[in-house]
Design a protein around this motif. Structure first.
Motif, PDB file in Angstrom:
ATOM      1  N   TYR A 151       0.754  -1.371  -0.100  1.00  0.00           N
ATOM      2  CA  TYR A 151      -0.128   0.105  -0.039  1.00  0.00           C
ATOM      3  C   TYR A 151       0.801   1.245  -0.091  1.00  0.00           C
ATOM      4  N   ASP A 152       0.607   1.980  -0.907  1.00  0.00           N
ATOM      5  CA  ASP A 152       1.361   3.426  -0.904  1.00  0.00           C
ATOM      6  C   ASP A 152       0.766   4.187   0.171  1.00  0.00           C
ATOM      7  N   LEU A 153      -0.365   4.228   0.503  1.00  0.00           N
ATOM      8  CA  LEU A 153      -0.935   4.959   1.738  1.00  0.00           C
ATOM      9  C   LEU A 153      -1.715   4.310   2.607  1.00  0.00           C
ATOM     10  N   VAL A 154      -1.525   4.048   3.904  1.00  0.00           N
ATOM     11  CA  VAL A 154      -2.289   3.723   4.822  1.00  0.00           C
ATOM     12  C   VAL A 154      -2.756   4.576   5.822  1.00  0.00           C
ATOM     13  N   LEU A 155      -4.108   4.375   6.175  1.00  0.00           N
ATOM     14  CA  LEU A 155      -4.744   5.370   7.129  1.00  0.00           C
ATOM     15  C   LEU A 155      -5.435   4.313   8.407  1.00  0.00           C
ATOM     16  N   ALA A 156      -5.271   5.023   9.507  1.00  0.00           N
ATOM     17  CA  ALA A 156      -5.557   4.327  10.780  1.00  0.00           C
ATOM     18  C   ALA A 156      -6.424   5.480  11.612  1.00  0.00           C
ATOM     19  N   ASN A 157      -7.447   5.652  11.642  1.00  0.00           N
ATOM     20  CA  ASN A 157      -8.196   6.614  12.463  1.00  0.00           C
ATOM     21  C   ASN A 157      -8.908   5.907  13.707  1.00  0.00           C
ATOM     22  N   ILE A 158      -7.899   5.288  14.676  1.00  0.00           N
ATOM     23  CA  ILE A 158      -8.633   4.383  15.806  1.00  0.00           C
ATOM     24  C   ILE A 158      -8.494   4.985  17.007  1.00  0.00           C
ATOM     25  N   ILE A 159      -7.547   4.485  17.963  1.00  0.00           N
ATOM     26  CA  ILE A 159      -7.329   5.261  19.187  1.00  0.00           C
ATOM     27  C   ILE A 159      -5.736   4.829  19.476  1.00  0.00           C
ATOM     28  N   ALA A 160      -5.062   5.568  20.242  1.00  0.00           N
ATOM     29  CA  ALA A 160      -3.676   5.329  20.426  1.00  0.00           C
ATOM     30  C   ALA A 160      -3.137   4.202  20.671  1.00  0.00           C
ATOM     31  N   HIS A 161      -3.774   3.283  21.677  1.00  0.00           N
ATOM     32  CA  HIS A 161      -3.294   2.016  22.476  1.00  0.00           C
ATOM     33  C   HIS A 161      -3.343   1.182  21.268  1.00  0.00           C
ATOM     34  N   ILE A 162      -4.675   1.071  20.268  1.00  0.00           N
ATOM     35  CA  ILE A 162      -4.994   0.066  19.307  1.00  0.00           C
ATOM     36  C   ILE A 162      -3.987   0.295  18.274  1.00  0.00           C
ATOM     37  N   ILE A 163      -3.577   1.684  17.885  1.00  0.00           N
ATOM     38  CA  ILE A 163      -2.695   2.024  16.847  1.00  0.00           C
ATOM     39  C   ILE A 163      -1.351   1.104  17.470  1.00  0.00           C
ATOM     40  N   GLY A 164      -0.863   1.420  18.563  1.00  0.00           N
ATOM     41  CA  GLY A 164       0.315   0.952  19.228  1.00  0.00           C
ATOM     42  C   GLY A 164       0.454  -0.480  19.141  1.00  0.00           C
ATOM     43  N   SER A 165      -0.749  -1.245  19.259  1.00  0.00           N
ATOM     44  CA  SER A 165      -0.732  -2.642  19.515  1.00  0.00           C
ATOM     45  C   SER A 165      -0.652  -3.597  18.060  1.00  0.00           C
ATOM     46  N   ILE A 166      -0.896  -2.634  16.977  1.00  0.00           N
ATOM     47  CA  ILE A 166      -0.885  -3.004  15.910  1.00  0.00           C
ATOM     48  C   ILE A 166       0.040  -2.517  14.864  1.00  0.00           C
ATOM     49  N   ALA A 167       1.131  -1.727  15.585  1.00  0.00           N
ATOM     50  CA  ALA A 167       2.268  -0.891  14.802  1.00  0.00           C
ATOM     51  C   ALA A 167       3.005  -1.814  13.830  1.00  0.00           C
ATOM     52  N   PRO A 168       3.441  -3.205  14.411  1.00  0.00           N
ATOM     53  CA  PRO A 168       4.278  -3.771  13.350  1.00  0.00           C
ATOM     54  C   PRO A 168       3.651  -4.196  12.066  1.00  0.00           C
ATOM     55  N   GLN A 169       2.282  -4.419  12.141  1.00  0.00           N
ATOM     56  CA  GLN A 169       1.748  -4.962  10.998  1.00  0.00           C
ATOM     57  C   GLN A 169       1.101  -3.662  10.178  1.00  0.00           C
ATOM     58  N   LEU A 170       1.091  -2.444  10.799  1.00  0.00           N
ATOM     59  CA  LEU A 170       0.932  -1.297  10.050  1.00  0.00           C
ATOM     60  C   LEU A 170       1.862  -0.878   9.254  1.00  0.00           C
ATOM     61  N   ALA A 171       3.226  -0.879   9.849  1.00  0.00           N
ATOM     62  CA  ALA A 171       4.712  -0.872   9.147  1.00  0.00           C
ATOM     63  C   ALA A 171       4.841  -1.836   8.023  1.00  0.00           C
ATOM     64  N   GLN A 172       4.445  -3.082   8.390  1.00  0.00           N
ATOM     65  CA  GLN A 172       4.775  -4.029   7.328  1.00  0.00           C
ATOM     66  C   GLN A 172       3.949  -3.801   5.991  1.00  0.00           C
ATOM     67  N   VAL A 173       2.584  -3.449   6.147  1.00  0.00           N
ATOM     68  CA  VAL A 173       1.798  -3.282   4.925  1.00  0.00           C
ATOM     69  C   VAL A 173       1.878  -2.180   4.004  1.00  0.00           C
ATOM     70  N   VAL A 174       2.889  -1.235   4.725  1.00  0.00           N
ATOM     71  CA  VAL A 174       3.163   0.085   3.829  1.00  0.00           C
ATOM     72  C   VAL A 174       4.274  -0.459   2.712  1.00  0.00           C
ATOM     73  N   ALA A 175       4.170   0.353   1.732  1.00  0.00           N
ATOM     74  CA  ALA A 175       5.102  -0.065   0.544  1.00  0.00           C
ATOM     75  C   ALA A 175       6.365   0.734   0.939  1.00  0.00           C
ATOM     76  N   PRO A 176       7.384   0.321   0.474  1.00  0.00           N
ATOM     77  CA  PRO A 176       8.734   1.211   0.591  1.00  0.00           C
ATOM     78  C   PRO A 176       8.661   2.682   0.260  1.00  0.00           C
ATOM     79  N   ASP A 177       9.209   3.525   1.264  1.00  0.00           N
ATOM     80  CA  ASP A 177       8.920   4.734   0.691  1.00  0.00           C
ATOM     81  C   ASP A 177       7.478   5.275   0.715  1.00  0.00           C
TER      82      ASP A 177
END
Length: 306
Positions: free
Chosen positions: A235-261
């Motif tokens: 994904y060229d762009l990933v959006l996550a409008n959730i809440i802070a602790h949920i974002i933190g809990s899935i941070a590795p997955q969010l980073a993994q699905v973002v395309a390089p750059d």
């Protein structure tokens, strides 16, 4: 059928906590009534920042409502007892099915966001001006309409960042408002995911209403490790409008699905909870490149190093 309407007036910074409590008991979510003043013969409005916010929820009169009401009242008492934010008294009234089904519509008006975006509730009329991009939205109960600062900031970032042909992931899509904006602005392939079946049905209906069902694919689920592995770097762009602790809990997955750059935009973060999201995101190898703030709410943009 009749419903028990629950109403609480609260400080803006306590809205997230109060809404989360009520959503535990109200199967159709909550309605957030922010203070506003109307203009253009009632078709447009301006939010009055810093003023108390009213939160509504609805319980069916099925014999369990009194017990739920007592448990909610106890939870609200705990919020007020710690003294961090103002939480008012719980007010209740009985409403009929027709009143319940349409009550939330009174709180939504045509909204202008950023330079070009216009959010038009499906029951209101609006004629676009110049190059405005109009999203027609039927939010249902409790999902994003562009009113809340976190959604507004995400929409502004979508307007600034989306380029024609982009592939995009919207995590916690709610009404699908961010996905709709991205599609209208030229993203050609959008995956939208939410763990609420009500949200999924709402976002699908909104995509069809805007003629965007071919560009937006909505699924019921969560961004877990299996999904992240399957869609790694897509994904060229990933959006996550959730809440802070949920974002933190899935941070590795969010980073993994973002395309390089590629870019990740996260919001739903109250300033005091910023470390809950930011620490794990930085640890996952993302680099902060932009931040926005409205009141005490933040929207943070990260880049994945190529």
């Amino acid at each position: 059928m009749q419903w028990l309407e629950l109403t609480i007036q609260t400080h803006p910074e306590a809205v997230e906590s109060v809404s989360e409590l009520l959503s535990t008991y109200s199967r159709d979510g909550v309605v957030i009534e922010e203070p506003y003043e109307l203009s253009d013969d009632g078709q447009e409005y301006r939010i009055l920042q810093g003023q108390p916010v009213i939160v509504h929820a609805y319980l069916p009169l099925d014999g369990t409502q009194e017990q739920k009401k007592q448990e909610i009242a106890q939870g609200l008492w705990h919020f007020s007892s710690i003294g961090a934010h103002f939480v008012g008294e719980l007010q209740t009234r009985i409403v009929d099915e027709e009143d319940w089904a349409n009550a939330w519509k009174d709180y939504y008006h045509v909204t202008h966001i950023g330079q070009r975006l216009v959010i038009r509730p499906s029951w209101r009329e609006y004629t676009p001006k110049n190059d405005e991009v109009v999203l027609t939205l039927d939010p249902g109960m409790a999902f994003g309409t562009g009113v809340h600062p976190t959604t507004r900031m995400c929409l502004e970032r979508v307007e600034q960042l989306v380029q024609p042909g982009m592939k995009l992931l919207d995590v916690g899509t709610g009404s699908g408002i961010l996905a709709l904006a991205a599609a209208k602005l030229g993203a050609t392939h959008i995956e939208a995911i939410d763990n609420s079946s009500v949200a999924v049905e709402s976002s699908k209906a909104n995509a069809e209403m805007n003629g965007l069902q071919e560009q937006i694919h909505v699924v019921l689920g969560v961004l877990d490790e299996e999904t992240a592995v399957r869609t790694a770097g897509q994904y060229d762009l990933v959006l996550a409008n959730i809440i802070a602790h949920i974002i933190g809990s899935i941070a590795p997955q969010l980073a993994q699905v973002v395309a390089p750059d590629g870019l990740l935009v996260v919001s739903g973060i109250i300033e005091a909870r910023r470390p809950d999201a930011e620490g794990p995101l930085l640890a996952a190898g993302l680099e902060l490149v932009e931040e926005m703030k409205i009141d005490d709410w933040l929207a943070l943009t990260y880049r994945k190093r190529a």
